[in-house]
Write a protein that holds these residues in place. Sequence first.
Motif, PDB file in Angstrom:
ATOM      1  N   ARG A 132      -3.309  -7.039  -0.148  1.00 40.25           N
ATOM      2  CA  ARG A 132      -2.209  -7.972   0.451  1.00 40.25           C
ATOM      3  C   ARG A 132      -0.707  -7.637  -0.147  1.00 40.25           C
ATOM      4  O   ARG A 132       0.078  -7.567   0.653  1.00 40.25           O
ATOM      5  N   TYR A 133      -0.715  -7.705  -1.377  1.00 42.61           N
ATOM      6  CA  TYR A 133       0.695  -7.558  -1.876  1.00 42.61           C
ATOM      7  C   TYR A 133       1.343  -6.056  -1.505  1.00 42.61           C
ATOM      8  O   TYR A 133       2.418  -6.195  -1.587  1.00 42.61           O
ATOM      9  N   LEU A 134       0.400  -5.075  -1.439  1.00 42.28           N
ATOM     10  CA  LEU A 134       1.028  -3.834  -1.428  1.00 42.28           C
ATOM     11  C   LEU A 134       1.444  -3.734   0.180  1.00 42.28           C
ATOM     12  O   LEU A 134       2.416  -3.154   0.548  1.00 42.28           O
ATOM     13  N   GLU A 135       0.640  -4.457   1.190  1.00 44.51           N
ATOM     14  CA  GLU A 135       1.022  -4.271   2.515  1.00 44.51           C
ATOM     15  C   GLU A 135       2.218  -5.115   2.484  1.00 44.51           C
ATOM     16  O   GLU A 135       2.972  -4.820   3.722  1.00 44.51           O
ATOM     17  N   GLU A 136       2.520  -6.196   1.673  1.00 41.60           N
ATOM     18  CA  GLU A 136       3.526  -7.048   1.909  1.00 41.60           C
ATOM     19  C   GLU A 136       4.966  -6.354   1.252  1.00 41.60           C
ATOM     20  O   GLU A 136       6.039  -6.743   1.396  1.00 41.60           O
ATOM     21  N   GLY A 137       4.673  -5.035   0.785  1.00 36.50           N
ATOM     22  CA  GLY A 137       5.849  -4.323   0.324  1.00 36.50           C
ATOM     23  C   GLY A 137       6.156  -4.602  -1.300  1.00 36.50           C
ATOM     24  O   GLY A 137       7.247  -3.946  -1.511  1.00 36.50           O
ATOM     25  N   TYR A 138       5.294  -5.094  -1.877  1.00 38.51           N
ATOM     26  CA  TYR A 138       5.687  -5.253  -3.228  1.00 38.51           C
ATOM     27  C   TYR A 138       5.131  -3.750  -4.050  1.00 38.51           C
ATOM     28  O   TYR A 138       4.376  -3.145  -3.570  1.00 38.51           O
ATOM     29  N   SER A 139       5.828  -3.449  -5.144  1.00 38.36           N
ATOM     30  CA  SER A 139       5.472  -2.331  -5.845  1.00 38.36           C
ATOM     31  C   SER A 139       4.466  -2.263  -6.739  1.00 38.36           C
ATOM     32  O   SER A 139       3.764  -3.344  -6.745  1.00 38.36           O
ATOM     33  N   GLU A 177     -13.780  -8.677  -5.920  1.00 32.41           N
ATOM     34  CA  GLU A 177     -13.210  -8.548  -4.300  1.00 32.41           C
ATOM     35  C   GLU A 177     -12.105  -9.226  -4.257  1.00 32.41           C
ATOM     36  O   GLU A 177     -11.062  -8.959  -3.539  1.00 32.41           O
ATOM     37  N   GLN A 178     -11.808 -10.462  -4.964  1.00 33.71           N
ATOM     38  CA  GLN A 178     -10.660 -11.147  -4.979  1.00 33.71           C
ATOM     39  C   GLN A 178      -9.382 -10.265  -5.442  1.00 33.71           C
ATOM     40  O   GLN A 178      -8.454 -10.224  -4.950  1.00 33.71           O
ATOM     41  N   ILE A 179      -9.638  -9.509  -6.379  1.00 32.19           N
ATOM     42  CA  ILE A 179      -8.655  -8.755  -7.260  1.00 32.19           C
ATOM     43  C   ILE A 179      -8.227  -7.471  -6.141  1.00 32.19           C
ATOM     44  O   ILE A 179      -7.214  -7.231  -5.875  1.00 32.19           O
ATOM     45  N   GLU A 180      -9.220  -7.019  -5.433  1.00 34.25           N
ATOM     46  CA  GLU A 180      -9.088  -5.967  -4.513  1.00 34.25           C
ATOM     47  C   GLU A 180      -8.114  -6.298  -3.362  1.00 34.25           C
ATOM     48  O   GLU A 180      -7.304  -6.079  -2.926  1.00 34.25           O
ATOM     49  N   PHE A 181      -8.578  -7.636  -2.660  1.00 30.88           N
ATOM     50  CA  PHE A 181      -8.081  -8.163  -1.801  1.00 30.88           C
ATOM     51  C   PHE A 181      -6.385  -8.484  -2.204  1.00 30.88           C
ATOM     52  O   PHE A 181      -5.582  -8.293  -1.331  1.00 30.88           O
ATOM     53  N   MET A 182      -6.073  -9.165  -3.338  1.00 32.69           N
ATOM     54  CA  MET A 182      -4.830  -9.125  -3.777  1.00 32.69           C
ATOM     55  C   MET A 182      -4.087  -8.115  -3.913  1.00 32.69           C
ATOM     56  O   MET A 182      -2.915  -8.069  -3.307  1.00 32.69           O
ATOM     57  N   SER A 231      -3.791 -12.660 -13.773  1.00 29.59           N
ATOM     58  CA  SER A 231      -4.696 -13.576 -13.155  1.00 29.59           C
ATOM     59  C   SER A 231      -5.650 -14.281 -13.949  1.00 29.59           C
ATOM     60  O   SER A 231      -6.101 -15.537 -13.619  1.00 29.59           O
ATOM     61  N   ASP A 232      -6.028 -13.741 -15.223  1.00 29.16           N
ATOM     62  CA  ASP A 232      -6.848 -14.745 -16.013  1.00 29.16           C
ATOM     63  C   ASP A 232      -6.130 -15.916 -16.520  1.00 29.16           C
ATOM     64  O   ASP A 232      -6.797 -16.846 -16.509  1.00 29.16           O
ATOM     65  N   VAL A 234       2.429  -5.565  -8.775  1.00 26.80           N
ATOM     66  CA  VAL A 234       0.998  -5.891  -8.053  1.00 26.80           C
ATOM     67  C   VAL A 234       0.194  -5.814  -9.704  1.00 26.80           C
ATOM     68  O   VAL A 234      -0.580  -6.717  -9.761  1.00 26.80           O
ATOM     69  N   GLU A 235       0.274  -4.800 -10.352  1.00 25.17           N
ATOM     70  CA  GLU A 235      -0.456  -4.572 -11.552  1.00 25.17           C
ATOM     71  C   GLU A 235      -0.103  -5.883 -12.496  1.00 25.17           C
ATOM     72  O   GLU A 235      -0.839  -6.258 -13.288  1.00 25.17           O
ATOM     73  N   LYS A 236       1.094  -6.204 -12.515  1.00 22.96           N
ATOM     74  CA  LYS A 236       1.492  -7.415 -13.456  1.00 22.96           C
ATOM     75  C   LYS A 236       0.808  -8.605 -12.914  1.00 22.96           C
ATOM     76  O   LYS A 236       0.535  -9.688 -13.759  1.00 22.96           O
TER      77      LYS A 236
END
Length: 192
Positions: free
Chosen positions: A95-102, A87-92, A113-114, A106-108
């Motif tokens: 959020r990042y895509l909505e903020e305009g990040y590519s 859920e945390q990864i999906e939220f991130m 994240s680990d 976002v995948e990077k």
Amino acid sequence: YNILHSEPINDLSKLSQYYLNEIIKLHSFHKEEVIKLLGWSLGGRIAIDMAGILEDDGYKNIELYLLDTIIDDETLSAFKRDIDPIEQIEFMKKRYLEEGYSQEYVEKVINASDATEILNHTPIKTKLKYTKAILFKAMRASEGVPDDLNSYTKRLEKNNIDKALDNIRVIPLDVSHFDILNALDEIIEVLD
């Protein structure tokens, strides 16, 4: 570093030394000059560790500017263990895509994240003696963060930064952790 490289560094001391080495390539320090380091969230933990390295090398004029950096304690660790990582990864991602990040960026971030979690849970090794800090503390709840976690972090007067050093000035900001740059004018005013 970890977002830009395929082999992440998940050792806080190694990552801090790497960043310090990169800074020294651009600017050599003199023991008498004031060294200013700024970090947001995990970046603040890295800045604290860099200050420790500098203190060990004999530097005494270090100023930290921490943007809602929080040092974990047992309670925070327990809250975080209860958060569903998927859920945390999906939220991130959302959020990042909505903020305009590519999508690529976002995948990077997700791939790093680990290592980020390991770095965030690294305990403080030593208490700084000479370093001064200004903590810009986000006072609003962060979207996507459980209410009990938001409430707990809001009650932490110094975000547990006092585990690392004693000379801390706290400046509360009417923003959330994720939106702290919306208070950029207030932050810059203090930095000047």
